[in-house]
Write an enzyme that holds these catalytic residues in place. Structure first.
Site, PDB file in Angstrom:
ATOM      1  CG  ASP A 194      -1.973   0.968   1.275  1.00 30.65           C
ATOM      2  OD1 ASP A 194      -2.902   0.784   0.485  1.00 30.65           O
ATOM      3  OD2 ASP A 194      -1.917   1.927   2.068  1.00 30.65           O
ATOM      4  CD  GLU A 250      15.272 -13.186   5.590  1.00 27.25           C
ATOM      5  OE1 GLU A 250      14.452 -13.630   6.424  1.00 27.25           O
ATOM      6  OE2 GLU A 250      15.840 -12.084   5.720  1.00 27.25           O
TER       7      GLU A 250
HETATM    8  C1  GLC Z   1      -4.263   2.870  -0.819  1.00 23.63           C
HETATM    9  C2  GLC Z   1      -5.450   1.952  -0.742  1.00 23.63           C
HETATM   10  C3  GLC Z   1      -6.644   2.747  -0.289  1.00 23.63           C
HETATM   11  C4  GLC Z   1      -6.347   3.284   1.088  1.00 23.63           C
HETATM   12  C5  GLC Z   1      -5.066   4.102   1.088  1.00 23.63           C
HETATM   13  C6  GLC Z   1      -4.574   4.357   2.474  1.00 23.63           C
HETATM   14  O1  GLC Z   1      -4.396   3.817  -1.807  1.00 23.63           O
HETATM   15  O2  GLC Z   1      -5.646   1.326  -1.978  1.00 23.63           O
HETATM   16  O3  GLC Z   1      -7.815   2.000  -0.295  1.00 23.63           O
HETATM   17  O4  GLC Z   1      -7.408   4.087   1.522  1.00 23.63           O
HETATM   18  O5  GLC Z   1      -4.017   3.455   0.420  1.00 23.63           O
HETATM   19  O6  GLC Z   1      -4.081   3.182   3.058  1.00 23.63           O
END
Ligand code: GLC
Length: 533
Positions: A194, A250
């Site tokens: 993310d 790993e």
């Molecule tokens: C990314 C995710 C989204 C989330 C954001 C914060 O863009 O896809 O859904 O709200 O990150 O974590």
């Protein structure tokens, strides 16, 4: 410079909250995912990526994690997670977890401790400053928020209940790498990462330079007034990609799929500079700006081939849980949706399909005022039609409505009286059961294309070259591998188009009207075909 198994795989994204509810509480869960694994396996999906299901106050539906080693009760238990991994593997499939490394929930015990004083053991685990600088968050406006306990500001790249971790603190980095090891040791086959481009921030907190953009491009995180020079895509983040790769190795070859935004030149660097020694794959969201015409897709292919030459591999993604659904953009025209699927599953790249995309689910159009998604609250003073006009999805509830399995109550998603988000009213027609029965459905096109990919290494591993001298609204490319060749032709016009080409046999067609013999093909409106020359 070798390729990894995942370069010839495909990925299906599951948003667990909306996929399948096994216990009738109106919220999808891990047992629900397990129930539907056969469906995905029969279709030909080889890997699933599950959006986060870890402990979380769910202020951003799991993208705000309070405990990385536990499961949120509405999704199930640790045993359910382990069973899910096992059931996926039993079917010869892989499972990719969603790792939110950049930030935690503000309810995470680490943050509660960190914000409690300036001298606790976790005081430096987050990013604290006496004064904010000019940086904007990815969602617009200052990402700094005051915490009276410390009389200081903390930084959030996304929303302010999602404080960013401080990766310059070695304990933080080790803790997060250990969480990665924890899930790999339980059998995870990799991670979707993310907002990985936000991991490191400038250590001197220099102000971002001024820039003016009236309408920022899809993949440009800079915002309206500044270039995100010092808070996104830092050299240290490219380096960290390599470190993360070493950690996951790993455990063998694992997927590392970065959610990154920025110019193509920058995001490309997460893969490694000369060799593929960083993240194995990155999303390149600029393609979500596509216009549905041959010129645009021809350009996209050319750009992708230039940016991600072998052994790098582009990811082809047209929908996810944050962005407008592709079928919505295509006006719900099944012919166009099938053509997009033909492109996505035969171009040189890893296709990433978002649940519901395979049946042509479209956006809901819910008002901002009743949104569960926290994002539209930030924009509540701007009328919705402005974003609709830009083709942007701000209320992400619109693309997170429950999966449409059949025409029964709640689309077969849940037996609850009320589901967490409403079903799209079109579920009586657009659903899995209907489409499985209809030979000409989008779902069956996905199935045929996935089967074709699996059977033909030219599609998953071959080179790609554009075919010249075609009618302007026809796109054609050749995929070649070890003496095996396929040519793919896509008609982006609403009229039939003729293509002159020598071919031996038709390998796959989108409709019975995509046909030909000897040296001529006739493509139906928005039709497509794969032939062996
Ligand atoms: C990314 C995710 C989204 C989330 C954001 C914060 O863009 O896809 O859904 O709200 O990150 O974590």
């Amino acid at each position: 410079m070798t390729r990894s198994w995942y370069h010839s795989s495909n990925i299906y994204q599951i948003y667990p909250r909306s996929f399948m509810d096994s216990n009738g509480d109106g919220i999808g869960d891990l047992q629900g995912v397990i129930q539907k694994l056969d469906y995905l396996h029969d279709l030909g999906f080889e890997a699933i990526w599950c959006s986060p299901f870890f402990s979380s106050p769910q202020a951003d539906f799991g993208y705000d994690i309070s405990d990385y080693k536990n499961i949120a009760p509405e999704y199930g238990t640790m045993d359910d997670a382990l069973q899910l991994i096992e059931e996926v593997h039993k079917r010869g499939m892989r499972i990719v977890f969603d790792m939110v490394m950049n930030h935690t929930s503000d309810q995470n015990a680490w943050f509660l401790e960190s914000r409690s004083s300036r001298n606790n053991p976790k005081a430096d685990w987050y990013i604290w400053r006496d004064k904010p600088n000019n940086w904007n968050s990815l969602t617009g406006g200052s990402g700094w928020r005051y915490a009276p306990e410390r009389k200081q500001y903390y930084w959030s790249s996304f929303l302010n209940f999602q404080p960013d971790l401080n990766y310059r603190n070695p304990q933080v980095k080790q803790t997060m790498l250990d969480i990665v090891r924890f899930w790999l040791s339980k059998g995870a086959d990799g991670f979707r990462l993310d907002i990985f481009n936000a991991i490191y921030k400038d250590k001197d907190f220099r102000d971002n330079p001024f820039t003016l953009k009236l309408i920022p491009a899809e993949n440009d995180p800079s915002g309206f007034f500044q270039e995100a020079k010092y808070n996104l895509n830092l050299t240290e983040s490219f380096e960290f990609a390599k470190e993360l790769r070493q950690t996951t190795e790993e455990f063998g070859e694992k997927i590392l799929l970065g959610e990154v935004s920025g110019s193509r030149q920058l995001i490309r660097r997460y893969l490694g500079d000369a060799v593929n020694d960083g993240l194995g794959l990155v999303f390149d969201f600029a393609m979500l700006n596509f216009k549905f015409n041959a010129a645009c897709f021809r350009q996209l292919l050319a750009d992708m081939e230039a940016a991600y030459p072998d052994p790098f591999m582009p990811v082809y993604v047209f929908s996810n849980h944050d962005r407008r659904r592709s079928a919505d953009k295509l006006g719900g025209d099944v012919r166009k949706e099938k053509l997009l699927a033909l492109f996505q599953l035969t171009a040189r790249g890893v296709p990433c399909v978002y649940s519901g995309e395979e049946i042509g689910m479209t956006n809901l159009a819910l008002p901002f005022s009743s949104a569960l998604d926290p994002l539209p609250r930030k924009f509540r003073f701007i009328p919705r039609f402005f974003f609709d006009w830009l083709g942007m999805t701000i209320n992400r509830d619109d693309v997170r409505s429950p999966m449409q399995w059949d025409a029964s109550k709640n689309g077969g998603f849940s037996s609850a009286e009320k589901t967490w988000l409403p079903l799209h009213p079109n579920y009586a027609e657009i659903n899995v059961q209907n489409e499985l029965q209809n030979e000409q459905s989008l779902l069956n096109a996905f199935k045929a294309l996935l089967k074709f990919r699996k059977a033909n290494p030219a599609i998953t591993q071959g080179s790609l070259e554009l075919i010249p001298d075609l009618p302007a609204d026809v796109l054609g490319y050749r995929r070649v591998y070890n003496g095996e060749t396929f040519s793919v032709f896509l008609n982006f016009s609403d009229q039939p188009r003729d293509v002159k080409t020598e071919f031996r046999e038709i390998a796959l067609r989108l409709t019975p009207h995509d046909d030909g013999s000897g040296s001529a093909l006739r493509l139906s409106p928005f039709g497509g075909i794969i032939v062996s020359p």
